[in-house]
Structures are given as structure tokens and as C-alpha cells.
Design an enzyme around this catalytic site. Structure first.
Site, mmCIF file in Angstrom:
data_model
loop_
_atom_site.group_PDB
_atom_site.id
_atom_site.type_symbol
_atom_site.label_atom_id
_atom_site.label_comp_id
_atom_site.label_asym_id
_atom_site.label_seq_id
_atom_site.Cartn_x
_atom_site.Cartn_y
_atom_site.Cartn_z
ATOM 1 N N ARG A 239 0.850 -1.186 0.000
ATOM 2 C CA ARG A 239 0.000 0.000 0.000
ATOM 3 C C ARG A 239 0.889 1.241 0.000
ATOM 4 O O ARG A 239 1.910 1.300 0.691
ATOM 5 C CB ARG A 239 -0.922 0.018 1.230
ATOM 6 N N GLU A 268 -3.450 7.918 -5.554
ATOM 7 C CA GLU A 268 -3.565 7.259 -6.849
ATOM 8 C C GLU A 268 -4.782 7.772 -7.602
ATOM 9 O O GLU A 268 -5.846 7.925 -7.000
ATOM 10 C CB GLU A 268 -3.668 5.740 -6.659
ATOM 11 N N HIS A 287 -0.339 0.458 -10.258
ATOM 12 C CA HIS A 287 -1.077 -0.446 -9.374
ATOM 13 C C HIS A 287 -1.671 -1.619 -10.154
ATOM 14 O O HIS A 287 -2.888 -1.833 -10.188
ATOM 15 C CB HIS A 287 -2.190 0.318 -8.647
#
Length: 323
Positions: A239, A268, A287
Site C-alpha cells: 500500500r 492514486e 497499481h
């Protein structure tokens, strides 16, 4: 009595959600790449009995308070730090995630990111595309070896174990730090448990796979990076908020560490002008840890199965809360 209403916060393939349409009234945000606006999410949640959500959707006290019919939130992710689980539990709302189905896929990506960072693969690919390759030279884009080095894994859950398994194929020494010892990893993989500081001091590759909690928030700070070897590389596929990104940037430009491979970020999508993205010794990915077609389909299907189970009064397959 009308059929239960289900809202899906992102456009999913029709064949995946077909079982929901057979049983319920379903509305799906029509965009795959655009986040559902907050006001739309609040409005839809206020009448929904089930939500299928993404990490980008904030399921907080405000939303839950306005959702009197809500019975289940199924998150298309193994993580669920976007959901206030405590607030949901108080209201009897079941929260589900998608563990296990993405373990091997995420481990593949994590180790690929480690390799790309160590061997400067992104730099090399851009170098040749930009017409800069004029001749062979002894140290042209020379990286660092991975084989027979020491990997330090922070977060030895199932994904951490899968990464350790790959590391053993490269004859790496495996250290790990976890909130509790993982005896299976020690027995089957020869992984060695150590303190966080010991891991930082000894590892050539520090791999973060830790979940985001109050304890892990900005765990990787200035002090942590200063304890790493100057030749070490930091890989984060856990994370983003586990890292103090300003501290990471300073560690990289001051050569306190040699490089970083990042699949996750504090915010993000990360801005294209973010300082970290300007550094040649940073490999940055959007991601995509679990982003294979096979795995993403399996995650979506699991969410649908969880929703159906709860709405039919059965036990969900992968609840976050203890049942």
C-alpha cells in the site's frame, strides 16, 4: 416486495455480472476507467442492499449512515482500507474482499518489479527506443545481481510467502518481518524471522507487502531508509501510504539507497509530475499487482458470489469480519 438493488461502482464485463442481473435489480456505473463521483455513489448507496466496490471508492461513516438497506459491501481487492469496517460491523453490514485468488499473480508482478528495478529494464527499453544505443560498452546500463542476494520481506502473508518462493528459485536468502512469526514460511521456505531494523540493515532488496494499518502508516520513513544499505533497493507492492514518499525521494536523490520499484502510491493515480517519477532509478507502475485477465475475472466473480450469498441469507465466502 421488490427485488434487492445492487450497485456496482465500475463497469465490469457483462458475462461476469449476468448472475446478478438474473436475481436482482442492478445498476452499474458505465465507465471502466472513471471513478464514480461521490454524489452518485452516495445516492446509489442510499437505496442499495449490496455494493460492489473498488479501492478508489470511499465507504465511510457518511455513506454508511445514509444507506439503511445496505447488507453487504464486496470489494474487488484483497485490501479494504477504503472501507470503514468498524462502522459497517456496527450496522450489521458484511464486508468482503478477494483474498487467495490474486496471491500468485501479485507475487509474479512483485518479483518482476524487483527484477526490472535491479536490472534497469525500463531505462534500457527507453534507451533503445530513443535511439541512444550507439555501441556496446562494458558498463552500459549495468544493474545489480538478484541471485544469491538477501531479500527482506515486510508482510509475510500469502503473497509474501509466494514472493519468498520465487526468491528461493534465485538462490536468495530470505528474511522477513511480520506482526507474528510465520512458522510455515520458516519450515517450507527457510525464511528467517528478524526485527524490522535487522531486516533493513541486512537486506539487498526490501520488499513491502504490508497492509495499511495505523501501525504500518508511513512505516518506511526517513529513519527506515537511513538504516538500509546504500546498495539496497526498495520495492513496494503493498500500500502506498505505508511509505513517506518525501523521505523516499530524499533517500534516492541523496543515494542513501540505490533504487525503488513502486506499484502503489499514497495518492492514486499519482501525478505525472510527481518528484519520484522524475528519477531514473525509480520504476513506477500503475497499481497492476493483480492485473491479469484471469485473476481480475476471478476477483470479480468472487465478489458476485459473495453478494449472492449474503442476499440469499447464506454465509459469504470471504468475509473480512469474523462470522
Amino acid at each position: 416486495m421488490g427485488r434487492p438493488y445492487v450497485f456496482i461502482t465500475r463497469k465490469l464485463p457483462d458475462d461476469i455480472v449476468a448472475p446478478l442481473y438474473d436475481k436482482y435489480d442492478v445498476n452499474m456505473w458505465p465507465h471502466e476507467h472513471l471513478v464514480v463521483p461521490r454524489d452518485v455513489l452516495l445516492q446509489e448507496a442510499s437505496r442499495a442492499e449490496a455494493l460492489i466496490t473498488m479501492l478508489s471508492d470511499r465507504i465511510d461513516e457518511e455513506l454508511l449512515k445514509k444507506s439503511p438497506k445496505l447488507r453487504v459491501v464486496a470489494n474487488v481487492a484483497v485490501g479494504y482500507d477504503n472501507i470503514d469496517v468498524e462502522a459497517a460491523t456496527k450496522r450489521g453490514i458484511i464486508v468482503c474482499n478477494t483474498p487467495d485468488v490474486l496471491t500468485e499473480t501479485t507475487a509474479d508482478l512483485t518479483f518482476a518489479l524487483l527484477l526490472a528495478t535491479a536490472r534497469r529494464l525500463i531505462e534500457a527499453a527507453e534507451f533503445i527506443k530513443e535511439g541512444k544505443w550507439k555501441s556496446w560498452s562494458p558498463l552500459l546500463l549495468a544493474g545489480t545481481d538478484v541471485h544469491h542476494k538477501t531479500i527482506g520481506i515486510v508482510g509475510m502473508g500469502k503473497i509474501g510467502q509466494a514472493v519468498a518462493h520465487r526468491a528461493k528459485g534465485f538462490h536468495m536468502r530470505v528474511l522477513y518481518y511480520n506482526r507474528s512469526r510465520n512458522m510455515e514460511a520458516e519450515r517450507t521456505l527457510g525464511a528467517m524471522y528478524c526485527s524490522f531494523d535487522e531486516l533493513l540493515e541486512q537486506a539487498d532488496f526490501v520488499v513491502c507487502l504490508a497492509p495499511l494499518t495505523n501501525e504500518t502508516y508511513q512505516l518506511f520513513n526517513r529513519e527506515a531508509f537511513m538504516k538500509m544499505k546504500r546498495s539496497a533497493m526498495f520495492i513496494n507492492a503493498g500500500r502506498g501510504a505505508v511509505v513517506d514518499e518525501e523521505a523516499l525521494y530524499d533517500a534516492l536523490i541523496n543515494r542513501h539507497i540505490a533504487g525503488a520499484g513502486l506499484d502503489v502510491f499514497a495518492q492514486e493515480p499519482i501525478r505525472s509530475d510527481h518528484p519520484l517519477l522524475q528519477l531514473p532509478n525509480v520504476v513506477a507502475l500503475p497499481h497492476i499487482g493483480s492485473a491479469t485477465k484471469e485473476t481480475r475475472y476471478a476477483m470479480m466473480q468472487l465478489c458476485c458470489r459473495n453478494v449472492i450469498a449474503v442476499l440469499e441469507g447464506k454465509k459469504p465466502y470471504t468475509p473480512v469480519q469474523s462470522q
